[in-house]
Design a protein around this motif. Structure first.
Motif, PDB file in Angstrom:
ATOM      1  N   ASP A  39       8.216   0.433 -19.585  1.00  0.00           N
ATOM      2  CA  ASP A  39       8.163  -0.926 -19.076  1.00  0.00           C
ATOM      3  C   ASP A  39       9.007  -0.999 -18.083  1.00  0.00           C
ATOM      4  O   ASP A  39       9.403   0.115 -17.347  1.00  0.00           O
ATOM      5  CB  ASP A  39       8.859  -1.812 -20.305  1.00  0.00           C
ATOM      6  N   TYR A  40       9.491  -1.864 -17.634  1.00  0.00           N
ATOM      7  CA  TYR A  40      10.161  -2.311 -16.189  1.00  0.00           C
ATOM      8  C   TYR A  40      11.557  -1.364 -16.333  1.00  0.00           C
ATOM      9  O   TYR A  40      11.956  -0.683 -15.421  1.00  0.00           O
ATOM     10  CB  TYR A  40      10.684  -3.601 -16.032  1.00  0.00           C
ATOM     11  N   ASP A  41      12.292  -1.258 -17.551  1.00  0.00           N
ATOM     12  CA  ASP A  41      13.752  -0.724 -17.754  1.00  0.00           C
ATOM     13  C   ASP A  41      13.772   0.314 -18.787  1.00  0.00           C
ATOM     14  O   ASP A  41      14.815   0.624 -19.129  1.00  0.00           O
ATOM     15  CB  ASP A  41      14.713  -1.788 -17.662  1.00  0.00           C
ATOM     16  N   HIS A  42      12.769   0.631 -19.557  1.00  0.00           N
ATOM     17  CA  HIS A  42      13.015   1.710 -20.450  1.00  0.00           C
ATOM     18  C   HIS A  42      11.659   2.286 -20.377  1.00  0.00           C
ATOM     19  O   HIS A  42      10.412   2.059 -20.029  1.00  0.00           O
ATOM     20  CB  HIS A  42      13.162   1.011 -21.858  1.00  0.00           C
ATOM     21  N   VAL A  43      11.771   3.590 -21.183  1.00  0.00           N
ATOM     22  CA  VAL A  43      10.563   4.520 -21.282  1.00  0.00           C
ATOM     23  C   VAL A  43      10.480   4.723 -22.897  1.00  0.00           C
ATOM     24  O   VAL A  43      11.236   4.827 -23.690  1.00  0.00           O
ATOM     25  CB  VAL A  43      11.097   6.089 -20.770  1.00  0.00           C
ATOM     26  N   HIS A  44       9.001   5.116 -23.112  1.00  0.00           N
ATOM     27  CA  HIS A  44       8.767   5.347 -24.467  1.00  0.00           C
ATOM     28  C   HIS A  44       7.917   6.781 -24.277  1.00  0.00           C
ATOM     29  O   HIS A  44       7.151   6.816 -23.382  1.00  0.00           O
ATOM     30  CB  HIS A  44       7.765   4.496 -24.998  1.00  0.00           C
ATOM     31  N   ALA A  45       8.288   7.826 -25.003  1.00  0.00           N
ATOM     32  CA  ALA A  45       7.638   9.004 -25.186  1.00  0.00           C
ATOM     33  C   ALA A  45       7.202   9.274 -26.660  1.00  0.00           C
ATOM     34  O   ALA A  45       8.152   9.277 -27.473  1.00  0.00           O
ATOM     35  CB  ALA A  45       8.568  10.158 -24.555  1.00  0.00           C
ATOM     36  N   PRO A 100       0.109   5.975 -38.600  1.00  0.00           N
ATOM     37  CA  PRO A 100      -1.170   6.473 -37.974  1.00  0.00           C
ATOM     38  C   PRO A 100      -0.741   6.624 -36.606  1.00  0.00           C
ATOM     39  O   PRO A 100      -0.328   5.796 -35.956  1.00  0.00           O
ATOM     40  CB  PRO A 100      -2.145   5.441 -38.153  1.00  0.00           C
ATOM     41  N   ILE A 101      -1.141   7.956 -35.986  1.00  0.00           N
ATOM     42  CA  ILE A 101      -0.878   8.319 -34.475  1.00  0.00           C
ATOM     43  C   ILE A 101      -1.445   7.613 -33.689  1.00  0.00           C
ATOM     44  O   ILE A 101      -0.711   7.111 -32.553  1.00  0.00           O
ATOM     45  CB  ILE A 101      -1.120   9.869 -34.402  1.00  0.00           C
ATOM     46  N   HIS A 102      -2.593   7.119 -34.027  1.00  0.00           N
ATOM     47  CA  HIS A 102      -3.257   6.015 -32.988  1.00  0.00           C
ATOM     48  C   HIS A 102      -2.587   4.765 -32.763  1.00  0.00           C
ATOM     49  O   HIS A 102      -2.583   4.255 -31.800  1.00  0.00           O
ATOM     50  CB  HIS A 102      -4.768   5.925 -33.281  1.00  0.00           C
ATOM     51  N   VAL A 103      -1.713   4.465 -33.756  1.00  0.00           N
ATOM     52  CA  VAL A 103      -1.154   3.153 -33.770  1.00  0.00           C
ATOM     53  C   VAL A 103      -0.147   3.328 -32.970  1.00  0.00           C
ATOM     54  O   VAL A 103       0.302   2.431 -32.015  1.00  0.00           O
ATOM     55  CB  VAL A 103      -0.781   2.485 -35.229  1.00  0.00           C
ATOM     56  N   VAL A 104       0.851   4.322 -33.054  1.00  0.00           N
ATOM     57  CA  VAL A 104       2.028   4.688 -32.089  1.00  0.00           C
ATOM     58  C   VAL A 104       1.398   4.755 -30.778  1.00  0.00           C
ATOM     59  O   VAL A 104       2.202   4.230 -29.603  1.00  0.00           O
ATOM     60  CB  VAL A 104       2.861   5.811 -32.822  1.00  0.00           C
ATOM     61  N   LYS A 105       0.417   5.633 -30.452  1.00  0.00           N
ATOM     62  CA  LYS A 105      -0.067   5.680 -29.265  1.00  0.00           C
ATOM     63  C   LYS A 105      -0.574   4.354 -28.534  1.00  0.00           C
ATOM     64  O   LYS A 105      -0.326   4.226 -27.286  1.00  0.00           O
ATOM     65  CB  LYS A 105      -1.391   6.834 -29.173  1.00  0.00           C
ATOM     66  N   GLN A 106      -1.199   3.680 -29.373  1.00  0.00           N
ATOM     67  CA  GLN A 106      -1.545   2.299 -28.666  1.00  0.00           C
ATOM     68  C   GLN A 106      -0.627   1.480 -28.372  1.00  0.00           C
ATOM     69  O   GLN A 106      -0.280   0.880 -27.295  1.00  0.00           O
ATOM     70  CB  GLN A 106      -2.406   1.491 -29.902  1.00  0.00           C
ATOM     71  N   TYR A 107       0.569   1.330 -29.212  1.00  0.00           N
ATOM     72  CA  TYR A 107       1.738   0.728 -28.874  1.00  0.00           C
ATOM     73  C   TYR A 107       2.512   1.338 -27.611  1.00  0.00           C
ATOM     74  O   TYR A 107       2.786   0.426 -26.765  1.00  0.00           O
ATOM     75  CB  TYR A 107       2.824   0.799 -29.992  1.00  0.00           C
ATOM     76  N   ILE A 108       2.637   2.429 -27.346  1.00  0.00           N
ATOM     77  CA  ILE A 108       3.126   3.116 -26.152  1.00  0.00           C
ATOM     78  C   ILE A 108       2.219   2.799 -24.938  1.00  0.00           C
ATOM     79  O   ILE A 108       2.811   2.262 -23.766  1.00  0.00           O
ATOM     80  CB  ILE A 108       3.206   4.388 -26.387  1.00  0.00           C
ATOM     81  N   GLU A 109       0.975   2.760 -25.299  1.00  0.00           N
ATOM     82  CA  GLU A 109       0.045   2.547 -24.158  1.00  0.00           C
ATOM     83  C   GLU A 109       0.083   0.986 -23.659  1.00  0.00           C
ATOM     84  O   GLU A 109      -0.020   1.015 -22.235  1.00  0.00           O
ATOM     85  CB  GLU A 109      -1.288   2.886 -24.466  1.00  0.00           C
ATOM     86  N   ASN A 110       0.408   0.195 -24.485  1.00  0.00           N
ATOM     87  CA  ASN A 110       0.735  -1.237 -23.870  1.00  0.00           C
ATOM     88  C   ASN A 110       1.847  -1.624 -23.461  1.00  0.00           C
ATOM     89  O   ASN A 110       2.181  -2.836 -23.119  1.00  0.00           O
ATOM     90  CB  ASN A 110       0.435  -2.041 -25.246  1.00  0.00           C
ATOM     91  N   GLY A 112       4.587  -2.303 -20.641  1.00  0.00           N
ATOM     92  CA  GLY A 112       4.462  -2.580 -19.281  1.00  0.00           C
ATOM     93  C   GLY A 112       3.447  -3.584 -19.136  1.00  0.00           C
ATOM     94  O   GLY A 112       3.361  -4.331 -18.091  1.00  0.00           O
ATOM     95  N   LYS A 113       2.488  -3.974 -20.238  1.00  0.00           N
ATOM     96  CA  LYS A 113       1.660  -4.992 -19.908  1.00  0.00           C
ATOM     97  C   LYS A 113       2.176  -6.271 -20.368  1.00  0.00           C
ATOM     98  O   LYS A 113       2.628  -6.311 -21.555  1.00  0.00           O
ATOM     99  CB  LYS A 113       0.288  -4.622 -20.603  1.00  0.00           C
ATOM    100  N   LYS A 114       1.744  -7.471 -19.547  1.00  0.00           N
ATOM    101  CA  LYS A 114       2.102  -8.624 -20.385  1.00  0.00           C
ATOM    102  C   LYS A 114       1.396  -9.275 -21.246  1.00  0.00           C
ATOM    103  O   LYS A 114       0.151  -8.942 -21.434  1.00  0.00           O
ATOM    104  CB  LYS A 114       2.494  -9.700 -19.025  1.00  0.00           C
TER     105      LYS A 114
END
Length: 114
Positions: A39-45, A100-110, A112-114
Motif C-alpha cells: 500500500d502507500y506506506d507499508h509492504v506485505h510479503a 487457506p493460502i488463497h485467502v491470504v494471497k487475495q488479501y495481499i493482492e488487494n 493499494g486498491k481503494k
C-alpha cells in the motif's frame, strides 16, 4: 508453513517496490517469496521459510540490505530521513497456520486498491 510479513516504512513515507530484493536475500535464508504487494506506506510479503530458518535474522538482513540499496539508488530518500534507517525498527510476522493460502494471497493482492 507460510508466513505473512508486514513492514512499515519509517515516517509513513511512500513505498519503493522491493520484491526482487526480498527474493534475492531470501534465497540465502532458504525462503521462497509467494506473494508481494504494498500500500502507500507499508509492504506485505507472503513467503515460505525452511523450518530451521532464523526468521528474525532474515528479516533484519533484508531490512538492512534494502535500506542500503534504496538509499544508494534513490539519493533523494536520504533527505527525507531524520536518521539513517529507512524502515521502522518493528515488523509484524504472522504464521498463516490453517488459513487457506488463497485467502491470504487475495488479501495481499488487494493492497493499494481503494
Amino acid at each position: 508453513m507460510n508466513d505473512h510479513l508486514v513492514l512499515v516504512i519509517k515516517y509513513r513515507r511512500k513505498v519503493i517496490n522491493q520484491a526482487q530484493m526480498f527474493q534475492n536475500i531470501g534465497e540465502k535464508y532458504n525462503t521462497t517469496l509467494l506473494e508481494w504487494n504494498h500500500d502507500y506506506d507499508h509492504v506485505h510479503a507472503l513467503f515460505k521459510a525452511h523450518s530451521k530458518t532464523g526468521l528474525s535474522k532474515f528479516i533484519n538482513a533484508y531490512k538492512s540490505a534494502s535500506s542500503r540499496i534504496i538509499k544508494k539508488e534513490f539519493p533523494p530518500v536520504r533527505k527525507q530521513l531524520w536518521k539513517v534507517n529507512f524502515g521502522s525498527r518493528s515488523f509484524c510476522l504472522i504464521t498463516t497456520g490453517s488459513a487457506p493460502i488463497h485467502v491470504v494471497k487475495q488479501y495481499i493482492e488487494n493492497q493499494g486498491k481503494k
